[in-house]
Structure formats: structure tokens, C-alpha cells
Design a protein around this motif. Structure first.
Motif, short mmCIF file in Angstrom:
data_model
loop_
_atom_site.label_atom_id
_atom_site.label_comp_id
_atom_site.label_asym_id
_atom_site.label_seq_id
_atom_site.Cartn_x
_atom_site.Cartn_y
_atom_site.Cartn_z
N GLN A 13 10.47 9.30 -9.36
CA GLN A 13 9.63 10.41 -9.78
C GLN A 13 8.17 10.15 -9.44
O GLN A 13 7.62 9.10 -9.79
N LYS A 14 7.55 11.08 -8.74
CA LYS A 14 6.14 10.97 -8.43
C LYS A 14 5.33 11.29 -9.67
O LYS A 14 5.41 12.39 -10.22
N ILE A 15 4.57 10.31 -10.14
CA ILE A 15 3.80 10.47 -11.37
C ILE A 15 2.32 10.67 -11.08
O ILE A 15 1.64 11.45 -11.73
N GLY A 16 1.81 9.97 -10.09
CA GLY A 16 0.38 10.05 -9.80
C GLY A 16 0.08 9.72 -8.36
O GLY A 16 0.86 10.01 -7.45
N GLY A 17 -1.03 9.02 -8.18
CA GLY A 17 -1.54 8.76 -6.83
C GLY A 17 -0.67 7.84 -6.00
O GLY A 17 -0.60 7.99 -4.77
N ILE A 18 -0.01 6.88 -6.63
CA ILE A 18 0.82 5.95 -5.86
C ILE A 18 1.96 6.69 -5.18
O ILE A 18 2.31 6.41 -4.02
N GLY A 19 2.56 7.65 -5.89
CA GLY A 19 3.62 8.45 -5.28
C GLY A 19 3.13 9.22 -4.07
O GLY A 19 3.84 9.35 -3.06
N SER A 20 1.90 9.72 -4.14
CA SER A 20 1.32 10.43 -2.99
C SER A 20 1.09 9.50 -1.82
O SER A 20 1.31 9.86 -0.66
N VAL A 21 0.66 8.28 -2.11
CA VAL A 21 0.43 7.30 -1.05
C VAL A 21 1.75 6.94 -0.38
O VAL A 21 1.84 6.90 0.86
N ILE A 22 2.78 6.68 -1.17
CA ILE A 22 4.09 6.33 -0.60
C ILE A 22 4.62 7.48 0.26
O ILE A 22 5.14 7.26 1.36
N ALA A 23 4.47 8.71 -0.22
CA ALA A 23 4.92 9.87 0.57
C ALA A 23 4.12 9.96 1.87
O ALA A 23 4.69 10.26 2.94
N GLY A 24 2.82 9.72 1.79
CA GLY A 24 1.99 9.77 3.00
C GLY A 24 2.37 8.71 4.00
O GLY A 24 2.47 8.97 5.21
N LEU A 25 2.60 7.50 3.52
CA LEU A 25 2.99 6.40 4.41
C LEU A 25 4.34 6.67 5.07
O LEU A 25 4.47 6.60 6.30
N LEU A 26 5.33 6.98 4.25
CA LEU A 26 6.70 7.07 4.75
C LEU A 26 6.94 8.27 5.65
O LEU A 26 7.93 8.30 6.40
N THR A 27 6.07 9.27 5.60
CA THR A 27 6.24 10.43 6.49
C THR A 27 5.30 10.39 7.68
O THR A 27 5.25 11.34 8.47
N ALA A 28 4.54 9.30 7.81
CA ALA A 28 3.66 9.13 8.98
C ALA A 28 4.46 8.57 10.15
O ALA A 28 5.17 7.57 10.01
N ASN A 29 4.35 9.21 11.30
CA ASN A 29 5.12 8.78 12.48
C ASN A 29 4.83 7.34 12.84
O ASN A 29 5.74 6.57 13.17
N SER A 30 3.56 6.97 12.79
CA SER A 30 3.17 5.62 13.19
C SER A 30 3.76 4.56 12.26
O SER A 30 4.10 3.46 12.69
N TYR A 31 3.88 4.89 10.98
CA TYR A 31 4.50 3.97 10.03
C TYR A 31 5.98 3.78 10.38
O TYR A 31 6.49 2.66 10.39
N ASN A 32 6.66 4.86 10.66
CA ASN A 32 8.09 4.79 10.96
C ASN A 32 8.38 4.17 12.32
O ASN A 32 9.48 3.67 12.56
N HIS A 33 7.41 4.19 13.21
CA HIS A 33 7.57 3.47 14.47
C HIS A 33 7.46 1.97 14.25
O HIS A 33 8.03 1.18 15.01
N PHE A 34 6.72 1.57 13.22
CA PHE A 34 6.54 0.14 12.94
C PHE A 34 7.73 -0.42 12.18
O PHE A 34 8.24 -1.48 12.51
N PHE A 35 8.19 0.29 11.14
CA PHE A 35 9.29 -0.19 10.31
C PHE A 35 10.61 0.45 10.73
O PHE A 35 10.67 1.64 11.01
#
Length: 583
Positions: A13-35
Motif C-alpha cells: 500500500q502506498k502511504i506516502g512519499g516512499i511509495g511514490s519514489v518506488i513507483a517512479g523508479l520501477l516505471t523508469a525505462n532506464s531503471y529497468n534497463h539496469f535491473f
């Protein structure tokens, strides 16, 4: 295979800012090209409900030990671990959507651990390990918040070993203090785990000790940041100045970040706070990795449509169409400095009245994170005119909501050109907010249609919400306690009508540490009022310029263009992946 493991309280469950950061990271193309793979790891907070509901509405449960539920024969992997430690494991996959573009999403593995009945001998053994290796005295902390994140660390390595191979390269991200026990276990057992190349990263979304000091000191940010920047500080630590904080478990966990391989600080402010907390830490470990926003490309007609939706709502509620819409979308906590909104609106109200302008202020914030039932909202709307009028007690005002409403009511009683409403509800649509909300209203209209987002926090490690409206041509009104100021100054310097930073700490450089420490609330308030009074006209001028019919379309176009620079994908590719590549 490179695998990113994110240890967090927001695994489901997204509660605050950390959830937004995780969503931003995991949906970034460059992040998914790395991991190659991503795993979210956290505690199972609630064992109620059906087995298939454990990972939320966007999750698919593949295994739940507490329910004897197994879809793909995972029991042989997890059951031995469960029996050994007396835990229950939930494993499956979740869809993490981009916050403004649901068509952009990432599927990630998710692990939750039910630790309420964990065998005490394993808990005690791990507490001794923390003492032996890191001098953490767990017996001092009788807080379940500390205990639950310590307990999920106990089976952490064995669970990951069951899902990964010895050749995989694991990056363990501790999001705030919640993952520290887990990554400390990785460090303590590195030699025998044969995973010496795995990396441990503390993702510093804040410094908990600093937040506590700022929120509780009468001088708030004016005192705290004045002390950090004071030349008298010269090597002193946070505890040297503010006293011993070892009774605060978050303080002790965050200080142990010196043992991790790297620290990601979401802003320059947070990097400074980490160094202030622990001056002996190797500064080379700290990398400033800004957060981003979820980019949404729209046209000028979309902007006008959303503004019309907000204007129609104001017309329905207050019988006028405003020239300027102010918004503040935030969690209802003291660090957001909501009293500063009122101070600024009082100054702007005079300027608006003098120039025959009108304004509409929408404060969307609530203590009830899940939102109030729509039926209760409809009843409040019909009975006494919610959200213009409120009543104390459930289902309406609870806790500090009453104080916020009283302050806004006092402003409304005196104001001539600007009126405000307090929406203590989650969501921005007719279903959630009553029949007077325009039928076609959506949450995104409050972001796109807002002319100014207020966010003059006293403690704001970054501040994603504060700058969400910038890409749509809105003005972000920030305090210099917002970590995003560094990013916005660098990326939007060619378009300073997109932001205004109110420098609440600029006038305290001549004060000594003792004077800053002894600052009373009345002195702080006097300084705040003087600073806001001094800067109100500049804010008014920026609003007026942004609304000029001859320039507003060009300003919108430039804002959309520059938004690319603060989009998550750009931030990750230019700011985060280069750091990961150095590991």
C-alpha cells in the motif's frame, strides 16, 4: 542477473512519499534497463482477508503460508523457512503503475512476512548479532515499530537465497530505517553467505532525528538549518548540539548507515543532515539522487479544461469563478507548515482586492488515509454544506483537522478576494467528494488546473507534491526547507515564473547557535510573517505574469518542455544509474 530488492513499509500500500519514489523508479525505462528483476520486501501488517487479497488489488498471490495457499508449488521453497522461524510468507507479483500514466507500469515480485508469532530464540539471537557487530541495544526499544522491522530481517537472507542464485548480483535498498536491520544482517553475514559483491544502499528519504528536532523545536526550520549553516558548528554533531538521542531507535539505525556501501540522499539538504548526524561518515559514500515527477504530456486545451473544472467547482460552492486557483495537496502533519499558507493568503488577499482579482484555495489533506465513505460525505454535504462547513467528530473533523478548519474559517471570515475550502477527504471526484463536484472531475484536474501549489514546509526532504504542478504551468511556492529547491533551481532557472522559494532561513546567519537554540515560537512567527510580507508581492507578480493572455500559452509550453528535465526517467538515467554503474 542484477536484482534490486527494496525493503519498505510500502511494499503493497502506498502511504506516502516512499511509495511514490518506488513507483517512479520501477516505471523508469532506464531503471529497468539496469535491473533484470525487482523485489519488494516488507512485513505483512494484517492477516485478515482472503489469501488472494494479501498483495492488494494490483497483486497476484502465488503463495501464502498463513493460508496454506500455493499455486505453483512454492511450498517446498518457503515451508522450511516458515517452520524454522515461526513465520508466514506471502509471495507473488504486483503491478506498479506510473502515477500519471497507467499505461506505463512494471510487474515486480513482492514478499511479505508475517512475524507476529516468530520464535523468540531467533529474535534474541539476531538482537545479539546487532549488538555484537553494530552496538545496537535492542533491549532499550519496546516499540513494535522497531520490533517488526527487526523481525523481518531474521529470515531475509534465507528467503532471498531461495529465490535467487549464487551468481546473481543483489542490490539491497533500505528505504529509510525500515530496512536497516535487514541490510545490517547482509553485512554481518557477508563472509559466510558467499555474496560479498552484493551492495547495500540506504535510501535516505529523510533523517528521522532531524525531522523530530525540526517539528518539535519552537524555531522549527529557522533554528535548525541556521544551526547547520552556522560557522560555529565546525565538526559538531547533531547530538553534540541537541543532546543524546540514543533512546530513539531510528536515530541509532540511521547512524549505522556508515557500515553500508552507499547512501542515496534525495536532496542536498538530506546529505547535509546525514553528515551533521554522523560527522565521521565517509562523504564519498553519499550520493545526492534527486526524486523526479511523473511526466504527463498535455496540450493547452487540456490545461484550460482542468482550470474550468476547478472554476466550476468554486462557482457551485462559493458563487464566483476565480482568477487564480491555489492548491495544497499534502499529508496532514506539522512538517507541512500549513499556517504559512494562511499567512501568505492574507497578504495576497490584500493585493488581489486592490487589483480586482479573486482566488480559490483548495487544501486537500486528511488524517484518514483510506478516505471517508462516500455515503458519509454525501450526507455531510446535504446536512451542513461540507466541504465549506465542517463539524467536529467522525465522520467529519478528527484530531488536528479541527484546528486546520478553524484557522481557515478565521481567514475566510476576514478575507475579501480569496476564499478557501478544506477537503478532508481522499480523492477528487464526484463519487468521493459529493454531488457538487463537477461530474467529470478527476484527481489530475487538481494538478493540471492549479495556478499555484503551496508547499512552504518546515521539513521537506524533497517534496514531489510541491512541484507536480510545475509541468502544467503552475507556480510552485516553496520554502527553502524543501529539498527539491536544488533541482528546480538548476532545471528551471530559465523560467523562474514556475517557482518561488521563500527563504525563511536566510536572515538567521547573524544569530549564534545559542540564540537559534533559544528561539521562542513567538520570535519564529514574527520572522515568518515578516519574510512572507516581504515576498508576497513577488509571488503575486509571478501569478499575474503567468495569467497574462499574451504569455500564458508560451509559459505553459516552456513548462512542459522543461519538465522533461525533472521526469523520473531522465532523473534515473542521468542521476541514479551513473551512481549504480560505479558499484
Amino acid at each position: 542477473m542484477k536484482i534490486g530488492i527494496h525493503i519498505t513499509h510500502e511494499a503493497v500500500q502506498k502511504i506516502g512519499g516512499i511509495g511514490s519514489v518506488i513507483a517512479g523508479l520501477l516505471t523508469a525505462n532506464s531503471y529497468n534497463h539496469f535491473f533484470d528483476r525487482n523485489i519488494l520486501y516488507g512485513p505483512l501488517f494484517n492477516s485478515d482477508g482472503s489469501p488472494t487479497s494479501r498483495l492488494g488489488k494490483d497483486g497476484v498471490v502465488l503463495y501464502s503460508g498463513i493460508d496454506n495457499y500455493d499455486t505453483e508449488k512454492y511450498a517446498h521453497i518457503f515451508s522450511p523457512i516458515e517452520k524454522k522461524y515461526g513465520v508466514g510468507i506471502v509471495y507473488g507479483k504486483r503491478i506498479i503503475p506510473n502515477e500519471t500514466n497507467p499505461n506505463n507500469f512494471c510487474e515486480t515480485e513482492t514478499i511479505l512476512v508475517h512475524i507476529n508469532s516468530m520464535k523468540t530464540e531467533h529474535v534474541d539471537k539476531f538482537k545479539f548479532l546487532l549488538w555484537e557487530n553494530f552496538r545496537i541495544q535492542s533491549d532499550r526499544y519496546n516499540d513494535w515499530d522497531y520490533e517488526q522491522y527487526l523481525r523481518i530481517a531474521v529470515p531475509y537472507i534465507e528467503i532471498l537465497n531461495a529465490l535467487t542464485s549464487k551468481d546473481d548480483f543483489l542490490f539491497h535498498f533500505s528505504h529509510e530505517y525500515m530496512g536497516m536491520a535487514s541490510v545490517l544482517k547482509v553485512i554481518a553475514e557477508r563472509d559466510k553467505s558467499k555474496k560479498r559483491n552484493d551492495k547495500t544502499i540506504f535510501y535516505a528519504h529523510e533523517v528521522s532525528t532531524a525531522r523530530s528536532i525540526v517539528e518539535n523545536h519552537p524555531g522549527h526550520d529557522i533554528s535548525f538549518y541556521g544551526i547547520i549553516r552556522n560557522k560555529e558548528i565546525d565538526g559538531k554533531s547533531m547530538e553534540d548540539v541537541f543532546g543524546d538521542k540514543s533512546s530513539y531507535y531510528r536515530n541509532e539505525l540511521v547512524k549505522r548507515t556508515e557500515h553500508l556501501d552507499h547512501i542515496f540522499a534525495v536532496s542536498d539538504l538530506i546529505a547535509d543532515e546525514i553528515k551533521f548526524l554522523n560527522p565521521s561518515i565517509d562523504p564519498k559514500k553519499i550520493a545526492v539522487v534527486y526524486n523526479g515527477i511523473s511526466l504527463k504530456k498535455i496540450n493547452f486545451e487540456n490545461k484550460n479544461h482542468s482550470k474550468a473544472v476547478l472554476s466550476k467547482y468554486c462557482k457551485t460552492l462559493l458563487n464566483y469563478e476565480p482568477d487564480v486557483v491555489f492548491s495544497h495537496v499534502t499529508r496532514l502533519v506539522s512538517s507541512k507548515g500549513l499556517w504559512r499558507d494562511i499567512m501568505l493568503l492574507e497578504e495576497l488577499d490584500e493585493l488581489f482586492a486592490e487589483n480586482s482579482m479573486t482566488g480559490f484555495y483548495v487544501l486537500l489533506s486528511t488524517l484518514i488515509g483510506t478516505g471517508r465513505p462516500s455515503g458519509d460525505v454525501s450526507r455531510m454535504e446535504k446536512e451542513y454544506g461540507w466541504p465549506i462547513l465542517h463539524r467536529e467528530g467522525w465522520p467529519d473533523l478528527v484530531g488536528v483537522e479541527t484546528e486546520i478548519y478553524n484557522d481557515l474559517s478565521h481567514f475566510n471570515a476576514k478575507s475579501k478576494a480569496i476564499k478557501g475550502i478544506f477537503m478532508n477527504q481522499f480523492g477528487f471526484n464526484r463519487h468521493s467528494c459529493g454531488s457538487r463536484m463537477p461530474e467529470n472531475a478527476q484527481w489530475i484536474d487538481l494538478r493540471i488546473g492549479s495556478d499555484a501549489e503551496l508547499g512552504m514546509s518546515i521539513y521537506e526532504p524533497f517534496g514531489i507534491a510541491q512541484i507536480e504542478t510545475i509541468q502544467f504551468g503552475g507556480l510552485a511556492v516553496l520554502s527553502d526547507a524543501c529539498g527539491c529547491c536544488g533541482l528546480i533551481r538548476s532545471k528551471y532557472r530559465s523560467n523562474d515564473n514556475s517557482y518561488h522559494i521563500v527563504n525563511f532561513t536566510k536572515n538567521n546567519g547573524s544569530l549564534s547557535i545559542r540564540e537559534l537554540m533559544d528561539m521562542k515560537s513567538s520570535e519564529k512567527t514574527k520572522m515568518e510573517k515578516a519574510i512572507i510580507e516581504e515576498q508576497a508581492f513577488a509571488i503575486y507578480e509571478k501569478l499575474k505574469n503567468n495569467m497574462n493572455k499574451e504569455t500564458t500559452a508560451a509559459h505553459f509550453k516552456e513548462s512542459q518542455k522543461l519538465a522533461y528535465e525533472i521526469d523520473w526517467d531522465h532523473i534515473v538515467s542521468k542521476n541514479i544509474v551513473p551512481v549504480l554503474n560505479k558499484f
